[in-house]
Design a protein around this motif. Sequence first.
Motif, PDB file in Angstrom:
ATOM      1  N   MET A  15       2.851  -2.856 -18.408  1.00 20.15           N
ATOM      2  CA  MET A  15       1.669  -2.004 -18.260  1.00 20.15           C
ATOM      3  C   MET A  15       1.732  -1.293 -16.921  1.00 20.15           C
ATOM      4  O   MET A  15       1.933  -1.916 -15.886  1.00 20.15           O
ATOM      5  CB  MET A  15       0.396  -2.864 -18.339  1.00 20.15           C
ATOM      6  N   HIS A  16       1.574   0.026 -16.938  1.00 21.02           N
ATOM      7  CA  HIS A  16       1.599   0.789 -15.702  1.00 21.02           C
ATOM      8  C   HIS A  16       0.300   0.594 -14.960  1.00 21.02           C
ATOM      9  O   HIS A  16      -0.783   0.669 -15.509  1.00 21.02           O
ATOM     10  CB  HIS A  16       1.803   2.273 -16.016  1.00 21.02           C
ATOM     11  N   THR A  17       0.410   0.311 -13.670  1.00 19.77           N
ATOM     12  CA  THR A  17      -0.767   0.119 -12.833  1.00 19.77           C
ATOM     13  C   THR A  17      -0.848   1.245 -11.824  1.00 19.77           C
ATOM     14  O   THR A  17       0.015   2.115 -11.748  1.00 19.77           O
ATOM     15  CB  THR A  17      -0.696  -1.228 -12.106  1.00 19.77           C
ATOM     16  N   ALA A  18      -1.907   1.218 -10.999  1.00 14.91           N
ATOM     17  CA  ALA A  18      -2.086   2.264  -9.998  1.00 14.91           C
ATOM     18  C   ALA A  18      -0.921   2.242  -9.014  1.00 14.91           C
ATOM     19  O   ALA A  18      -0.366   1.184  -8.705  1.00 14.91           O
ATOM     20  CB  ALA A  18      -3.406   2.039  -9.263  1.00 14.91           C
ATOM     21  N   PRO A  19      -0.502   3.417  -8.514  1.00 11.68           N
ATOM     22  CA  PRO A  19       0.628   3.472  -7.590  1.00 11.68           C
ATOM     23  C   PRO A  19       0.312   2.759  -6.285  1.00 11.68           C
ATOM     24  O   PRO A  19      -0.847   2.665  -5.879  1.00 11.68           O
ATOM     25  CB  PRO A  19       0.827   4.976  -7.370  1.00 11.68           C
ATOM     26  N   PRO A  20       1.342   2.224  -5.615  1.00  8.28           N
ATOM     27  CA  PRO A  20       1.105   1.542  -4.341  1.00  8.28           C
ATOM     28  C   PRO A  20       0.673   2.526  -3.280  1.00  8.28           C
ATOM     29  O   PRO A  20       0.856   3.739  -3.404  1.00  8.28           O
ATOM     30  CB  PRO A  20       2.474   0.938  -4.024  1.00  8.28           C
ATOM     31  N   ASP A  21       0.103   2.020  -2.197  1.00  7.79           N
ATOM     32  CA  ASP A  21      -0.298   2.913  -1.120  1.00  7.79           C
ATOM     33  C   ASP A  21       0.954   3.430  -0.419  1.00  7.79           C
ATOM     34  O   ASP A  21       2.056   2.892  -0.578  1.00  7.79           O
ATOM     35  CB  ASP A  21      -1.234   2.190  -0.148  1.00  7.79           C
ATOM     36  N   PRO A  22       0.822   4.523   0.365  1.00  7.40           N
ATOM     37  CA  PRO A  22       1.996   5.156   0.972  1.00  7.40           C
ATOM     38  C   PRO A  22       2.859   4.202   1.787  1.00  7.40           C
ATOM     39  O   PRO A  22       4.085   4.342   1.824  1.00  7.40           O
ATOM     40  CB  PRO A  22       1.379   6.247   1.847  1.00  7.40           C
ATOM     41  N   ALA A  23       2.227   3.244   2.446  1.00  7.66           N
ATOM     42  CA  ALA A  23       3.002   2.311   3.264  1.00  7.66           C
ATOM     43  C   ALA A  23       3.957   1.487   2.416  1.00  7.66           C
ATOM     44  O   ALA A  23       5.072   1.164   2.835  1.00  7.66           O
ATOM     45  CB  ALA A  23       2.051   1.395   4.038  1.00  7.66           C
ATOM     46  N   ASN A  24       3.521   1.135   1.209  1.00  6.02           N
ATOM     47  CA  ASN A  24       4.363   0.329   0.329  1.00  6.02           C
ATOM     48  C   ASN A  24       5.292   1.188  -0.527  1.00  6.02           C
ATOM     49  O   ASN A  24       6.304   0.685  -1.021  1.00  6.02           O
ATOM     50  CB  ASN A  24       3.495  -0.532  -0.591  1.00  6.02           C
ATOM     51  N   LEU A  25       4.931   2.452  -0.711  1.00  6.27           N
ATOM     52  CA  LEU A  25       5.726   3.304  -1.591  1.00  6.27           C
ATOM     53  C   LEU A  25       7.132   3.532  -1.039  1.00  6.27           C
ATOM     54  O   LEU A  25       8.108   3.563  -1.794  1.00  6.27           O
ATOM     55  CB  LEU A  25       5.022   4.647  -1.801  1.00  6.27           C
ATOM     56  N   PHE A  26       7.249   3.654   0.285  1.00  6.57           N
ATOM     57  CA  PHE A  26       8.569   3.856   0.889  1.00  6.57           C
ATOM     58  C   PHE A  26       9.470   2.667   0.590  1.00  6.57           C
ATOM     59  O   PHE A  26      10.629   2.837   0.182  1.00  6.57           O
ATOM     60  CB  PHE A  26       8.437   4.051   2.399  1.00  6.57           C
ATOM     61  N   ALA A  27       8.952   1.451   0.794  1.00  8.61           N
ATOM     62  CA  ALA A  27       9.755   0.262   0.532  1.00  8.61           C
ATOM     63  C   ALA A  27      10.105   0.164  -0.944  1.00  8.61           C
ATOM     64  O   ALA A  27      11.226  -0.228  -1.307  1.00  8.61           O
ATOM     65  CB  ALA A  27       8.993  -0.983   0.988  1.00  8.61           C
ATOM     66  N   ARG A  28       9.172   0.498  -1.796  1.00  7.38           N
ATOM     67  CA  ARG A  28       9.421   0.453  -3.240  1.00  7.38           C
ATOM     68  C   ARG A  28      10.510   1.457  -3.620  1.00  7.38           C
ATOM     69  O   ARG A  28      11.401   1.146  -4.428  1.00  7.38           O
ATOM     70  CB  ARG A  28       8.127   0.763  -3.984  1.00  7.38           C
ATOM     71  N   ARG A  29      10.449   2.671  -3.040  1.00  3.90           N
ATOM     72  CA  ARG A  29      11.466   3.677  -3.331  1.00  3.90           C
ATOM     73  C   ARG A  29      12.849   3.190  -2.911  1.00  3.90           C
ATOM     74  O   ARG A  29      13.831   3.361  -3.641  1.00  3.90           O
ATOM     75  CB  ARG A  29      11.125   4.989  -2.622  1.00  3.90           C
ATOM     76  N   GLN A  30      12.928   2.568  -1.741  1.00  2.00           N
ATOM     77  CA  GLN A  30      14.207   2.053  -1.270  1.00  2.00           C
ATOM     78  C   GLN A  30      14.739   0.979  -2.209  1.00  2.00           C
ATOM     79  O   GLN A  30      15.933   0.945  -2.534  1.00  2.00           O
ATOM     80  CB  GLN A  30      14.057   1.483   0.141  1.00  2.00           C
ATOM     81  N   GLN A  31      13.843   0.108  -2.675  1.00  2.85           N
ATOM     82  CA  GLN A  31      14.257  -0.975  -3.581  1.00  2.85           C
ATOM     83  C   GLN A  31      14.794  -0.415  -4.899  1.00  2.85           C
ATOM     84  O   GLN A  31      15.856  -0.811  -5.383  1.00  2.85           O
ATOM     85  CB  GLN A  31      13.069  -1.905  -3.853  1.00  2.85           C
ATOM     86  N   VAL A  32      14.045   0.543  -5.478  1.00  5.18           N
ATOM     87  CA  VAL A  32      14.435   1.091  -6.778  1.00  5.18           C
ATOM     88  C   VAL A  32      15.714   1.914  -6.649  1.00  5.18           C
ATOM     89  O   VAL A  32      16.635   1.802  -7.475  1.00  5.18           O
ATOM     90  CB  VAL A  32      13.286   1.948  -7.359  1.00  5.18           C
ATOM     91  N   ALA A  33      15.808   2.752  -5.605  1.00  9.13           N
ATOM     92  CA  ALA A  33      17.006   3.572  -5.418  1.00  9.13           C
ATOM     93  C   ALA A  33      18.241   2.701  -5.215  1.00  9.13           C
ATOM     94  O   ALA A  33      19.314   2.980  -5.761  1.00  9.13           O
ATOM     95  CB  ALA A  33      16.816   4.501  -4.226  1.00  9.13           C
ATOM     96  N   GLU A  34      18.090   1.634  -4.464  1.00  9.41           N
ATOM     97  CA  GLU A  34      19.220   0.729  -4.227  1.00  9.41           C
ATOM     98  C   GLU A  34      19.659   0.064  -5.528  1.00  9.41           C
ATOM     99  O   GLU A  34      20.866  -0.047  -5.808  1.00  9.41           O
ATOM    100  CB  GLU A  34      18.813  -0.329  -3.195  1.00  9.41           C
ATOM    101  N   ALA A  35      18.694  -0.364  -6.343  1.00  5.09           N
ATOM    102  CA  ALA A  35      19.029  -0.999  -7.614  1.00  5.09           C
ATOM    103  C   ALA A  35      19.721  -0.018  -8.557  1.00  5.09           C
ATOM    104  O   ALA A  35      20.650  -0.377  -9.281  1.00  5.09           O
ATOM    105  CB  ALA A  35      17.768  -1.573  -8.260  1.00  5.09           C
ATOM    106  N   LEU A  36      19.289   1.234  -8.548  1.00  6.70           N
ATOM    107  CA  LEU A  36      19.900   2.244  -9.413  1.00  6.70           C
ATOM    108  C   LEU A  36      21.300   2.615  -8.928  1.00  6.70           C
ATOM    109  O   LEU A  36      22.217   2.829  -9.725  1.00  6.70           O
ATOM    110  CB  LEU A  36      19.002   3.478  -9.485  1.00  6.70           C
ATOM    111  N   ARG A  37      21.481   2.688  -7.611  1.00  2.58           N
ATOM    112  CA  ARG A  37      22.806   3.015  -7.079  1.00  2.58           C
ATOM    113  C   ARG A  37      23.815   1.896  -7.333  1.00  2.58           C
ATOM    114  O   ARG A  37      25.021   2.135  -7.317  1.00  2.58           O
ATOM    115  CB  ARG A  37      22.704   3.313  -5.586  1.00  2.58           C
ATOM    116  N   ALA A  38      23.313   0.706  -7.614  1.00  5.23           N
ATOM    117  CA  ALA A  38      24.209  -0.404  -7.932  1.00  5.23           C
ATOM    118  C   ALA A  38      24.836  -0.244  -9.321  1.00  5.23           C
ATOM    119  O   ALA A  38      25.879  -0.838  -9.609  1.00  5.23           O
ATOM    120  CB  ALA A  38      23.461  -1.731  -7.844  1.00  5.23           C
ATOM    121  N   VAL A  39      24.204   0.588 -10.180  1.00  4.26           N
ATOM    122  CA  VAL A  39      24.728   0.753 -11.543  1.00  4.26           C
ATOM    123  C   VAL A  39      25.133   2.188 -11.833  1.00  4.26           C
ATOM    124  O   VAL A  39      25.657   2.473 -12.917  1.00  4.26           O
ATOM    125  CB  VAL A  39      23.692   0.286 -12.593  1.00  4.26           C
ATOM    126  N   LEU A  40      24.877   3.101 -10.889  1.00  2.00           N
ATOM    127  CA  LEU A  40      25.186   4.528 -11.078  1.00  2.00           C
ATOM    128  C   LEU A  40      25.972   5.052  -9.882  1.00  2.00           C
ATOM    129  O   LEU A  40      25.850   4.521  -8.770  1.00  2.00           O
ATOM    130  CB  LEU A  40      23.895   5.348 -11.205  1.00  2.00           C
TER     131      LEU A  40
END
Length: 496
Positions: A1-26
């Motif tokens: 279930m999609h929830t409300a987006p994180p606040d800007p302070a957490n969004l940067f860390a989340r972006r880094q986490q997701v980008a790193e996970a994607l670069r591990a397979v792409l």
Amino acid sequence: MHTAPPDPANLFARRQQVAEALRAVLPARCVLAEPEDTRPYECDGLAAYRQLPMVVVLPDSEAQVIAIVNVCRQLQVPIVPRGAGTGLSGGAMPIADGVVLSTARLNQIIRMDAYSRTAVVQPGVRNLAISDAAARHDLYYAPDPSSQIACTIGGNVAENSGGVHCLKYGLTVHNVLRVRMVTIEGEVVELGGESLDAPGLDLLAVFIGSEGMLGIVTEVTVKLIPKPSTARVIMASFSEVGAGCNAVADLIAAGIIPAGLEMMDQTSARMVEPFCKAGYDTEAAAILLCEADGTPEEVEEDIARMTAVLQAAGASAIAVSQNEAERLRFWSGRKNAFPAAGRISPDYYCMDGTIPRKRLAEVLAGIARMETKYGLRCANVFHAGDGNLHPLILFDANQPDEFARAEAFGAEILAMSVEVGGTITGEHGVGIEKINSMCEQFTAQELEAFFAVKRAFDPLKLLNPDKAIPTLNRCADMGKMRVTGGVLKFPDLPRF
């Protein structure tokens, strides 16, 4: 279930986490995470609504699509599929904490079979590129949206796109035989087949037009049809819009199914003519473009029959294309109506309602009244043959309140379309643009049926969430003071 987006302070860390996970397979080149790289993906053709995506991925293969889906599912990251970004309903608008999955690099024509008259293509292949490749076999792909030079077949499948020739040859759903797609579980599923029918439920028809909410297209098999040996276009002028609308009904009632049947009002003709020099009658209140195709004998007969009907309906002038160059010039104005709007207005808001043909004159008269009500001009250009309206509401976003008035104007057009027995979209999709208008058309029970289909394909609600299907609470909030026929539309929901 999609929830409300994180606040800007957490969004940067989340972006880094997701980008790193994607670069591990792409490959690294397939992952865009910096704002300056993701900015071009912040909207589709409905530029009034924008959202910077967290990450953009551009897979090169189906295997990479599967890898992306698996990463996003594990991390609970929403995915917004995107084709060429030519859509006009905000269906490809990103989610702040989501991934945009662009199919632009999946752009190969895999196979073209002149004997079975089919083509197997990847979703990033442009609509017109299919016909260009099939031309050497004297074949072509019939659906031809105005954006066909740029739009891709994957996006056409998502929106069930049509075009000026859809009256005779049908929409995308009538011209696609098979879709290969990746589910949110990372499973590859084929819907339909290359034969006339496929076993089981007709999930192909369910999937086409689902706006990226049910799966990600990786391959499409389309039907090709023989290019007609001859095609000619009639341009008929009318001194009254109502007479032009009635002529549309008269043509169909006479048993004539033109290859294309389009209408433009005077505002549209006058904005297009200086742009395209198509030869339009700019003094007419409305013009009809009626095309006949087939053998020379068939075309000659159809042109004569259509001319007789149009004259009887009150056409003040009739011009018939005398060669292929003139035919293409007549169509160029219609196909360039949207960009030509920039000649007379800083901005436009394109609507997409569909109504019964017999109600065309009534609805256009209603739109004319709304122009006065909202203080905005509207250029009407549309697929007259199947009643698919494309009113272009002209406004200036730099003027306070004009866009709000344009939105209200558009919503009232869609409400009127439903009232006369039509629907809120014909080929542009719902996206975010018409999500409130879904509440005008469908009951709580019908919306729940839509959600049941969504849950069957995407139980985690990660594929293009928050688009196309409104929640019942949203409908209650939108219509808390709305009474139709003395009955509240959603009486079982809280209204405050």
